[in-house]
Design a protein around this motif. Structure first.
Motif, mmCIF file in Angstrom:
data_model
loop_
_atom_site.group_PDB
_atom_site.id
_atom_site.type_symbol
_atom_site.label_atom_id
_atom_site.label_comp_id
_atom_site.label_asym_id
_atom_site.label_seq_id
_atom_site.Cartn_x
_atom_site.Cartn_y
_atom_site.Cartn_z
ATOM 1 N N HIS A 78 -42.244 -12.319 43.020
ATOM 2 C CA HIS A 78 -43.553 -12.818 42.622
ATOM 3 C C HIS A 78 -44.373 -13.116 43.884
ATOM 4 O O HIS A 78 -43.834 -13.602 44.877
ATOM 5 N N VAL A 79 -45.669 -12.862 43.827
ATOM 6 C CA VAL A 79 -46.582 -13.270 44.890
ATOM 7 C C VAL A 79 -47.565 -14.272 44.295
ATOM 8 O O VAL A 79 -48.237 -13.977 43.293
ATOM 9 N N TYR A 80 -47.618 -15.449 44.905
ATOM 10 C CA TYR A 80 -48.497 -16.515 44.443
ATOM 11 C C TYR A 80 -49.605 -16.764 45.464
ATOM 12 O O TYR A 80 -49.338 -16.826 46.667
ATOM 13 N N LYS A 81 -50.814 -16.900 44.949
ATOM 14 C CA LYS A 81 -51.964 -17.250 45.771
ATOM 15 C C LYS A 81 -52.317 -18.709 45.494
ATOM 16 O O LYS A 81 -52.394 -19.127 44.333
ATOM 17 N N LEU A 111 -47.568 -16.768 49.010
ATOM 18 C CA LEU A 111 -46.120 -16.937 49.053
ATOM 19 C C LEU A 111 -45.478 -15.854 48.199
ATOM 20 O O LEU A 111 -45.851 -15.669 47.031
ATOM 21 N N ALA A 112 -44.510 -15.142 48.764
ATOM 22 C CA ALA A 112 -43.748 -14.144 48.023
ATOM 23 C C ALA A 112 -42.328 -14.653 47.867
ATOM 24 O O ALA A 112 -41.698 -15.056 48.851
ATOM 25 N N CYS A 113 -41.810 -14.656 46.639
ATOM 26 C CA CYS A 113 -40.464 -15.217 46.439
ATOM 27 C C CYS A 113 -39.867 -14.751 45.121
ATOM 28 O O CYS A 113 -40.572 -14.305 44.217
ATOM 29 N N GLN A 153 -51.941 -19.472 41.578
ATOM 30 C CA GLN A 153 -52.158 -18.331 40.682
ATOM 31 C C GLN A 153 -51.200 -17.208 41.071
ATOM 32 O O GLN A 153 -51.100 -16.842 42.243
ATOM 33 N N GLU A 154 -50.484 -16.659 40.094
ATOM 34 C CA GLU A 154 -49.657 -15.485 40.378
ATOM 35 C C GLU A 154 -50.558 -14.261 40.426
ATOM 36 O O GLU A 154 -51.296 -13.977 39.479
ATOM 37 N N VAL A 155 -50.509 -13.525 41.541
ATOM 38 C CA VAL A 155 -51.415 -12.389 41.726
ATOM 39 C C VAL A 155 -50.703 -11.044 41.744
ATOM 40 O O VAL A 155 -51.353 -9.997 41.707
#
Length: 221
Positions: A207-210, A173-175, A196-198
Protein backbone atom coordinates in the motif's frame (compact mmCIF):
# COMPACT_ATOMS: atom_id res chain seq x y z
CA UNK A 1 15.31 2.81 10.92
CA UNK A 2 16.02 -0.07 13.22
CA UNK A 3 18.94 -2.35 12.49
CA UNK A 4 17.86 -5.96 12.91
CA UNK A 5 20.51 -8.72 13.09
CA UNK A 6 20.89 -11.23 10.29
CA UNK A 7 18.90 -14.45 10.64
CA UNK A 8 19.24 -17.07 7.92
CA UNK A 9 15.83 -17.71 6.33
CA UNK A 10 15.41 -20.78 4.10
CA UNK A 11 12.12 -19.65 2.50
CA UNK A 12 12.52 -19.55 -1.30
CA UNK A 13 10.50 -16.33 -1.49
CA UNK A 14 13.16 -14.58 0.57
CA UNK A 15 16.19 -16.00 -1.23
CA UNK A 16 16.55 -12.83 -3.36
CA UNK A 17 17.32 -10.93 -0.17
CA UNK A 18 20.50 -12.95 0.26
CA UNK A 19 21.90 -11.93 -3.14
CA UNK A 20 24.84 -9.57 -2.99
CA UNK A 21 23.11 -7.13 -5.34
CA UNK A 22 19.75 -6.28 -6.86
CA UNK A 23 19.21 -4.79 -10.33
CA UNK A 24 16.46 -2.39 -11.42
CA UNK A 25 15.58 -0.01 -14.24
CA UNK A 26 14.09 3.29 -13.12
CA UNK A 27 14.21 6.84 -14.50
CA UNK A 28 15.71 5.51 -17.76
CA UNK A 29 18.76 4.15 -15.96
CA UNK A 30 19.99 0.71 -15.02
CA UNK A 31 20.63 0.59 -11.27
CA UNK A 32 22.57 -1.99 -9.29
CA UNK A 33 22.16 -1.87 -5.52
CA UNK A 34 24.56 -3.73 -3.26
CA UNK A 35 22.95 -5.83 -0.53
CA UNK A 36 24.49 -7.19 2.66
CA UNK A 37 21.92 -9.00 4.79
CA UNK A 38 24.54 -10.69 6.96
CA UNK A 39 26.15 -7.42 8.01
CA UNK A 40 23.22 -5.03 8.43
CA UNK A 41 20.10 -7.19 8.31
CA UNK A 42 16.92 -5.51 7.05
CA UNK A 43 18.73 -2.22 6.44
CA UNK A 44 20.80 -3.66 3.62
CA UNK A 45 18.32 -5.36 1.31
CA UNK A 46 15.83 -3.97 -1.20
CA UNK A 47 12.29 -4.65 -0.02
CA UNK A 48 9.21 -4.75 -2.26
CA UNK A 49 7.87 -1.55 -0.67
CA UNK A 50 10.87 0.37 -2.02
CA UNK A 51 10.29 -1.01 -5.52
CA UNK A 52 6.60 -0.09 -5.43
CA UNK A 53 7.44 3.39 -4.13
CA UNK A 54 9.81 3.92 -7.06
CA UNK A 55 7.15 2.69 -9.48
CA UNK A 56 4.68 5.14 -7.95
CA UNK A 57 7.14 8.03 -8.24
CA UNK A 58 7.67 7.19 -11.91
CA UNK A 59 3.93 7.57 -12.53
CA UNK A 60 4.48 11.32 -12.23
CA UNK A 61 1.63 11.93 -9.78
CA UNK A 62 4.06 13.69 -7.44
CA UNK A 63 5.99 16.72 -8.68
CA UNK A 64 9.65 16.08 -7.89
CA UNK A 65 11.45 18.71 -9.98
CA UNK A 66 13.65 20.77 -7.65
CA UNK A 67 11.55 19.70 -4.66
CA UNK A 68 13.18 19.29 -1.26
CA UNK A 69 12.83 15.60 -0.47
CA UNK A 70 14.00 13.52 2.49
CA UNK A 71 13.95 9.73 2.69
CA UNK A 72 13.75 8.09 6.12
CA UNK A 73 15.22 4.68 6.91
CA UNK A 74 16.68 4.54 3.42
CA UNK A 75 18.60 1.26 3.76
CA UNK A 76 20.07 0.58 0.32
CA UNK A 77 18.97 4.03 -0.88
CA UNK A 78 16.91 2.92 -3.88
CA UNK A 79 13.98 5.30 -3.28
CA UNK A 80 16.16 8.35 -2.68
CA UNK A 81 18.30 7.55 -5.70
CA UNK A 82 15.25 7.31 -7.98
CA UNK A 83 13.79 10.53 -6.54
CA UNK A 84 17.07 12.30 -7.34
CA UNK A 85 17.12 10.92 -10.88
CA UNK A 86 13.59 12.26 -11.31
CA UNK A 87 14.78 15.77 -10.44
CA UNK A 88 14.44 16.16 -6.68
CA UNK A 89 17.00 17.57 -4.25
CA UNK A 90 17.22 14.66 -1.85
CA UNK A 91 18.51 14.08 1.65
CA UNK A 92 18.85 10.30 2.11
CA UNK A 93 18.95 9.25 5.76
CA UNK A 94 19.45 6.26 7.97
CA UNK A 95 21.14 5.42 11.25
CA UNK A 96 24.91 5.77 11.53
CA UNK A 97 25.85 2.06 11.13
CA UNK A 98 24.23 1.98 7.68
CA UNK A 99 25.71 5.20 6.28
CA UNK A 100 28.88 3.84 4.63
CA UNK A 101 26.88 1.15 2.86
CA UNK A 102 24.19 3.64 1.85
CA UNK A 103 26.75 6.18 0.61
CA UNK A 104 28.44 3.55 -1.56
CA UNK A 105 25.14 2.72 -3.28
CA UNK A 106 24.39 6.38 -3.87
CA UNK A 107 27.84 7.01 -5.34
CA UNK A 108 27.63 3.94 -7.58
CA UNK A 109 24.18 4.72 -9.00
CA UNK A 110 23.99 8.49 -9.41
CA UNK A 111 25.81 10.44 -12.12
CA UNK A 112 28.71 12.57 -10.82
CA UNK A 113 26.98 15.86 -11.64
CA UNK A 114 24.10 14.90 -9.30
CA UNK A 115 26.55 14.42 -6.45
CA UNK A 116 28.82 17.37 -7.22
CA UNK A 117 25.92 19.82 -7.44
CA UNK A 118 24.76 18.85 -3.98
CA UNK A 119 21.38 17.59 -5.15
CA UNK A 120 21.90 14.44 -3.07
CA UNK A 121 23.12 14.30 0.51
CA UNK A 122 23.50 11.22 2.72
CA UNK A 123 22.92 12.04 6.36
CA UNK A 124 22.51 10.34 9.74
CA UNK A 125 19.06 10.47 11.28
CA UNK A 126 17.75 8.43 14.18
CA UNK A 127 14.06 9.17 14.51
CA UNK A 128 13.20 11.53 17.31
CA UNK A 129 16.86 12.41 18.01
CA UNK A 130 18.83 15.48 17.00
CA UNK A 131 15.97 16.84 14.95
CA UNK A 132 17.30 20.36 15.39
CA UNK A 133 19.93 19.47 12.76
CA UNK A 134 17.13 19.38 10.19
CA UNK A 135 15.07 22.48 9.36
CA UNK A 136 11.60 22.40 10.90
CA UNK A 137 9.10 22.15 8.07
CA UNK A 138 12.00 22.20 5.65
CA UNK A 139 10.92 19.52 3.18
CA UNK A 140 8.29 19.37 0.47
CA UNK A 141 8.13 15.58 0.47
CA UNK A 142 9.03 12.91 3.02
CA UNK A 143 9.47 9.35 1.76
CA UNK A 144 9.49 6.09 3.70
CA UNK A 145 9.42 2.54 2.31
CA UNK A 146 8.74 -0.36 4.68
CA UNK A 147 9.74 1.61 7.76
CA UNK A 148 6.67 0.71 9.84
CA UNK A 149 7.48 -2.54 11.64
CA UNK A 150 8.73 -1.89 15.20
CA UNK A 151 6.25 -0.48 17.70
CA UNK A 152 8.97 1.17 19.79
CA UNK A 153 9.78 3.42 16.81
CA UNK A 154 6.24 4.60 16.09
CA UNK A 155 6.18 7.66 18.36
CA UNK A 156 9.73 8.84 17.42
CA UNK A 157 8.82 8.35 13.75
CA UNK A 158 5.67 10.45 14.12
CA UNK A 159 7.61 13.14 15.99
CA UNK A 160 10.13 13.17 13.16
CA UNK A 161 7.44 13.48 10.49
CA UNK A 162 5.86 16.39 12.35
CA UNK A 163 9.20 18.16 12.63
CA UNK A 164 10.15 17.75 8.99
CA UNK A 165 6.77 18.74 7.55
CA UNK A 166 5.23 22.15 7.05
CA UNK A 167 1.51 22.55 6.46
CA UNK A 168 2.25 22.21 2.74
CA UNK A 169 4.44 19.08 2.98
CA UNK A 170 3.42 15.64 1.80
CA UNK A 171 4.43 12.28 3.30
CA UNK A 172 4.45 9.12 1.18
CA UNK A 173 4.73 5.79 3.00
CA UNK A 174 4.85 2.43 1.22
CA UNK A 175 4.25 -0.64 3.37
CA UNK A 176 2.63 -4.01 3.82
CA UNK A 177 -0.16 -4.28 6.36
CA UNK A 178 1.02 -7.47 8.05
CA UNK A 179 -0.09 -7.25 11.65
CA UNK A 180 -2.35 -5.34 14.02
CA UNK A 181 0.59 -3.09 14.92
CA UNK A 182 0.64 -1.83 11.33
CA UNK A 183 -2.98 -0.74 11.48
CA UNK A 184 -2.28 0.69 14.93
CA UNK A 185 0.42 2.89 13.39
CA UNK A 186 -2.00 4.12 10.72
CA UNK A 187 -4.39 5.04 13.53
CA UNK A 188 -1.63 6.97 15.28
CA UNK A 189 -0.71 8.69 12.01
CA UNK A 190 -4.34 9.75 11.49
CA UNK A 191 -4.21 11.45 14.88
CA UNK A 192 -1.64 13.93 13.51
CA UNK A 193 -2.05 13.80 9.71
CA UNK A 194 -4.74 13.41 7.09
CA UNK A 195 -4.11 9.98 5.52
CA UNK A 196 -5.22 8.75 2.10
CA UNK A 197 -4.36 5.50 0.32
CA UNK A 198 -3.25 6.49 -3.19
CA UNK A 199 -1.91 3.24 -4.63
CA UNK A 200 -2.06 -0.52 -4.07
CA UNK A 201 0.19 -3.07 -5.74
CA UNK A 202 -1.82 -6.27 -5.59
CA UNK A 203 1.00 -8.49 -6.81
CA UNK A 204 3.35 -7.42 -4.02
CA UNK A 205 0.61 -6.54 -1.49
CA UNK A 206 2.05 -3.07 -0.93
CA UNK A 207 0.00 0.00 0.00
CA UNK A 208 1.13 3.59 -0.63
CA UNK A 209 -0.30 6.19 1.72
CA UNK A 210 -0.23 9.94 1.20
CA UNK A 211 -0.36 12.10 4.33
CA UNK A 212 -0.31 15.78 5.18
CA UNK A 213 -0.60 17.69 8.43
CA UNK A 214 -4.01 18.14 9.97
CA UNK A 215 -5.10 21.79 9.78
CA UNK A 216 -6.66 22.93 13.06
CA UNK A 217 -10.17 24.35 12.70
CA UNK A 218 -10.43 28.13 12.62
CA UNK A 219 -11.92 29.72 15.69
CA UNK A 220 -14.52 32.42 15.41
CA UNK A 221 -13.32 35.69 16.96
Amino acid sequence: MALVPYVENPLPALSKLHNSSARFHFANRDLQLAQDWRKLGVAAVVWDAAVVMCMYLELGKVDLKEKRVIELGAGTGLVGIVAALLGARVTITDREPALDFLSANVKANLPPDCQLQGSVVVSELSWGEGLERYPAGGFDLVLGADIVYLEDTFTPLLDTLEHLCSDASVVLLACKIRYKRDTDFLGMLKGRFTVQEVHYDKQRDIHVYKSWKLVPPKRDL
